[in-house]
Design an enzyme around this catalytic site. Structure first.
Site: not given
Ligand SMILES: *Cc1c(COP(=O)(O)O)cnc(C)c1O
Length: 369
Positions: A112, A182, A206
């Site tokens: 990521w 993030d 998530k």
């Molecule tokens: C799933 C995920 C993403 C991507 O998210 P999207 O909403 O699909 O763009 C980015 N960072 C982390 C840590 C993730 O688990």
């Protein structure tokens, strides 16, 4: 219980859902949304059919924001935005907007952050502050904060690596340099000191709610200081902030479900209570994995994620056998990410302790067989 799930999964029972994302939501939330689906609180229409600027929808949006503010003790110095485009859009919009004043100090913890780095490179410079690439991202690297370039525009990290199963236990003190995180896969899983951060973003699907809405929590003065009218409109955080995320049609139903999930969290006792539950669930699973020599955890020590528990059996063939058999028994989503293989149980806020206990029971049966 496993027997019961085995017999009914194809017909009546809900599965035990270990998907990494979109992932399990609290049943109470789904049932409330179902009950209100065609006629929201006697208004005679579905949330799906409301104008995003109507008073009824504004109340839904305000409830979602205030629940999140309450859960994370977010002060008025911060804005809370509900945006579209997922965390992936934030990979680009953060450096496009905030990355112009100096290099980004970058903490690399896996795929990521790799994706985020590819976007950072399109908009400016970066320096590598820490990385765990040398050990294939099996840990959170130690961070020497004295090495942060004071001219950096910000320090970038990903709080929980969904794929490798690593998680920051504490965040580096970056001093005057804003910290960007993030938090897509662990936001609302534990209390945070929001004042440590310049900006936090998270795709909701998530741990916070459904797909379609991205939560951004950011310092208002930092947004204002970086305003740039030449950027594409949808990438201008100051405009989103000014319009309370109503710059254009917002993802109304996703915001509604996010609000219901945040309210559910408050009803559970808030993020400190859910953190205690998350710790108990993860410890039970890691303890079981550590206590026998059939299963091995992929991450050790203090880097272990409470959200995504990565493990493996003695062979790839057995891993495959495991997730197939598990799915037949009603435990879905246990296949590891294609980049790392093995197995992964994502045990977010909405996964009940009973689901983890049942998984451990299944793992023990599988081991003995
Ligand atoms: C799933 C995920 C993403 C991507 O998210 P999207 O909403 O699909 O763009 C980015 N960072 C982390 C840590 C993730 O688990």
């Amino acid at each position: 219980m496993i027997q019961c799930i085995m017999n009914h999964t194809k017909t009546t029972e809900r599965v035990v859902n270990f998907n990494a994302g979109p992932s399990t939501l609290p049943l109470e939330v789904l049932e409330k949304a179902q009950a209100e689906f065609t006629n929201y609180q006697g208004k005679g229409l579905s949330v799906l059919e409301m104008s995003h600027r109507s008073g009824d929808f504004m109340a839904i949006r305000d409830q979602a924001e205030s629940a999140i503010r309450q859960l994370l003790s977010i002060s008025d110095a911060y804005t809370v935005l509900f945006l579209q485009g997922g965390a992936t859009t934030q990979f680009s919009s953060v450096p496009m907007y905030f990355g112009q004043t100096g290099p980004v100090s970058f903490i690399h913890t896996g795929s990521w952050t790799k994706k985020a780095l590819a976007e950072i490179k399109k908009f400016g410079q970066h320096t590598l502050l820490a990385s765990s690439e040398d050990t294939n991202f099996d840990r959170i690297p130690s961070i020497d904060t004295s090495a942060i370039d004071p001219n950096s525009s910000y320090v970038y990290c990903c709080s929980n690596n969904t794929i490798y199963g690593t998680q920051f236990q504490e965040f580096p003190d970056t001093g005057a340099v804003p910290l960007v995180a993030d938090m897509s896969s662990d936001i609302l899983s534990r209390p945070l000191n929001i004042d440590q951060f310049g900006l936090i973003f998270a795709g909701a699907q998530k741990n916070a709610g459904p797909a379609g809405v991205t939560v951004v929590i950011a310092r208002k003065d930092w947004i204002a200081a970086n305003a740039n009218p030449n950027l594409p409109l949808m990438f201008q955080y100051d405009k989103h902030m000014k319009e309370d995320s109503m710059l254009n049609t917002c993802p109304t139903f996703s915001i509604y479900l996010l609000g219901l999930t945040a309210q559910w969290l408050l009803d559970q006792g808030g993020v400190a209570a859910i953190e205690a539950r998350n710790q108990a669930k993860a410890h039970a699973l890691y303890n079981y994995i550590d206590a026998n020599d059939f299963y091995t955890a992929c991450v050790n020590g203090s880097s272990r994620s409470l959200m995504n528990v990565c493990f493996k059996t003695p062979s790839e063939a057995l891993d495959t056998e495991f997730h197939k058999r598990a799915a037949e028994a009603g435990f879905i989503g246990l296949k590891g990410h294609r980049l790392v293989g093995g197995l992964r149980a994502s045990i977010y806020n909405a996964m009940p302790s009973a689901g983890v206990d049942q998984l451990i029971g299944f793992m023990d049966e599988f081991r003995k067989r």
